[in-house]
Design an enzyme around this catalytic site. Structure first.
Site, PDB file in Angstrom:
ATOM      1  N   GLN A  90      -3.825   7.892  -6.254  1.00  0.00           N
ATOM      2  CA  GLN A  90      -3.206   7.217  -5.108  1.00  0.00           C
ATOM      3  C   GLN A  90      -2.082   6.263  -5.513  1.00  0.00           C
ATOM      4  O   GLN A  90      -1.656   5.436  -4.698  1.00  0.00           O
ATOM      5  CB  GLN A  90      -4.254   6.447  -4.294  1.00  0.00           C
ATOM      6  N   HIS A 157      -6.322   2.793  -3.568  1.00  0.00           N
ATOM      7  CA  HIS A 157      -6.099   1.551  -2.814  1.00  0.00           C
ATOM      8  C   HIS A 157      -5.352   0.485  -3.606  1.00  0.00           C
ATOM      9  O   HIS A 157      -5.860  -0.612  -3.819  1.00  0.00           O
ATOM     10  CB  HIS A 157      -7.423   0.989  -2.309  1.00  0.00           C
ATOM     11  N   GLU A 249      -6.319   0.291  11.463  1.00  0.00           N
ATOM     12  CA  GLU A 249      -6.000  -0.937  12.195  1.00  0.00           C
ATOM     13  C   GLU A 249      -4.505  -1.228  12.222  1.00  0.00           C
ATOM     14  O   GLU A 249      -3.776  -0.903  11.289  1.00  0.00           O
ATOM     15  CB  GLU A 249      -6.677  -2.142  11.517  1.00  0.00           C
ATOM     16  N   TYR A 259      -9.609 -11.057   7.858  1.00  0.00           N
ATOM     17  CA  TYR A 259      -9.677  -9.870   8.723  1.00  0.00           C
ATOM     18  C   TYR A 259     -10.988  -9.106   8.578  1.00  0.00           C
ATOM     19  O   TYR A 259     -11.174  -8.071   9.185  1.00  0.00           O
ATOM     20  CB  TYR A 259      -8.426  -8.992   8.490  1.00  0.00           C
ATOM     21  N   TYR A 270     -18.036   5.768   4.251  1.00  0.00           N
ATOM     22  CA  TYR A 270     -18.027   7.226   4.144  1.00  0.00           C
ATOM     23  C   TYR A 270     -19.416   7.809   3.921  1.00  0.00           C
ATOM     24  O   TYR A 270     -19.695   8.935   4.304  1.00  0.00           O
ATOM     25  CB  TYR A 270     -17.080   7.680   3.026  1.00  0.00           C
TER      26      TYR A 270
END
Ligand SMILES: [Ca+2]
Ligand SMILES: [Ca+2]
Length: 379
Positions: A90, A157, A249, A259, A270
């Site tokens: 990623q 991430h 979001e 948050y 998951y």
């Protein structure tokens, strides 16, 4: 009653590879909220793009190439002296943005993944972009000004989206590396939005400045994976965030706000483990929009161009799994999804061109660079 969205989907699909042709859908759709999309070039695993003042494009590819692109000539060259990046599932070479005073100081900022024996992190570097007469350029005086802490194993991430505000502050989205709890730990800068001076130093009015160390960088916390930051005309910072299973979001980012991830989410883990929703814990700031099923938001602009006057003030978000371009309408602190254009491709990055065209980068190998203009406008 004409189903406008259906016409748009037909028109977009029909125009993807047929710039200049005339379609029935275009003639029937009339003026207003529609576009033609033309693929101009292709790149391998592109991640981000930004325009130079001369109209050329900088495009990053995750493998580590920073390309200087002359779209008119359909040519690109690799910028020299880009630091070595670790291209993992990623991450790799990530974002590229210009310093607000680029025309005077020629500074650009890049984000990328670094690897060593202890793990991976995202780093942000600034360098002078020295352009040459041959249509290329090189990075000079490169300096790493920020790093994720701590390094982590795992290839997901990173976040590492960059944005400057009107005060010249540098904002970095730093995702939680799929490790959950660091998002609530203010001794780590993972799962945070970070605010820095343009040289990487920490502004004294950051909410946790008095704690010093890593905490002083933090502007907001409790985030998961943020691949889009954009400021509206009134200076509000909006960030979209990928949720876990469900619960993507759009957030209005406020100083010092939490948050809630991984304590609350509109989605769930998951593995099926439930995560309580935001309404169970009002001390955490809830999203303004949440998406289930997810769209996998990537790339974000708030449009202020001339080519699509009806869309001034609208947000445009790319959708990876959603294979769409999502238009957001804002109303002060509120926002809603206004339209969704089916692009039939995973959209990785969104940018506004100097003439007000909307530009998209597809995700993956041989990914298209798309230019969106009103029907009938010259490309
Ligand atoms: Ca960009
Ligand atoms: Ca939930």
């Amino acid at each position: 009653m004409i189903d406008r969205k259906r016409y748009l989907m037909i028109m977009v699909a029909g125009f993807l590879f047929s710039a200049g042709s005339v379609s029935q859908a275009q003639e029937e759709s009339g003026p207003g909220h529609e576009f033609t999309a033309t693929e101009l070039m292709r790149f391998d695993y592109p991640w981000a793009m930004t325009f130079l003042p001369d109209g050329r494009l900088l495009v990053t590819e995750m493998g580590g190439a920073l390309r200087l692109v002359d779209v008119e000539r359909r040519q690109s060259q690799s910028i020299r002296n880009v630091p070595k990046v670790a291209h993992v599932s990623q991450g790799g070479l990530g974002d590229v943005v210009l310093h607000p005073d680029f025309e005077d100081n020629e500074l650009i900022y890049i984000s990328y993944v670094e690897a060593d024996a202890s793990g991976l992190d995202a780093a942000v570097a600034r360098a002078r972009l020295a352009l040459d007469e041959q249509g290329g350029g090189t990075l000079e005086d490169l300096e790493v000004i920020w790093r994720q802490h701590p390094k982590m194993r795992g290839e997901g991430h990173f976040g590492y989206r960059l944005a400057f505000d009107d005060d010249g502050m540098l904002w970095i989205s730093s995702s939680e590396r799929q490790k959950f709890d660091p998002a609530q730990d203010v001794e780590s800068n993972l799962g945070k939005i970070v605010r820095l001076e343009d040289d990487g130093s920490v502004p004294e009015d950051n909410p946790l400045f008095d704690r010093g160390g890593i905490s002083a960088q933090v502007w907001s916390l409790g985030h998961r994976n943020i691949l889009g930051l954009a400021f509206d005309d009134d200076g509000r910072l909006w960030a979209h965030e990928m949720g876990p299973k469900g619960g993507d979001e759009l957030n209005l980012i406020e100083k010092g706000a939490n948050y809630g991830y991984p304590i609350v989410s509109e989605g769930n883990h998951y593995d099926g483990t439930p995560i309580p929703n935001h309404d169970t814990r009002p001390e955490f700031k809830a999203p303004v929009i949440s998406w289930t099923p997810v769209i996998s938001p990537a790339g974000f602009i708030i449009y202020d161009g001339e080519l699509f006057p009806e869309w001034q003030g609208s947000g445009f978000i790319g959708a990876l799994s959603g294979k769409a371009l999502v238009r957001i309408e804002f109303n002060g602190d509120d926002a809603r999804e206004a339209e969704r254009f089916d692009m039939k491709r995973r959209i990785r990055e969104v940018e506004q061109g100097p003439d007000g065209a909307i530009w998209l980068l597809e995700d993956g190998a041989g990914a298209g660079l798309l230019k969106l203009v009103p029907p009938g406008a010259a490309n």
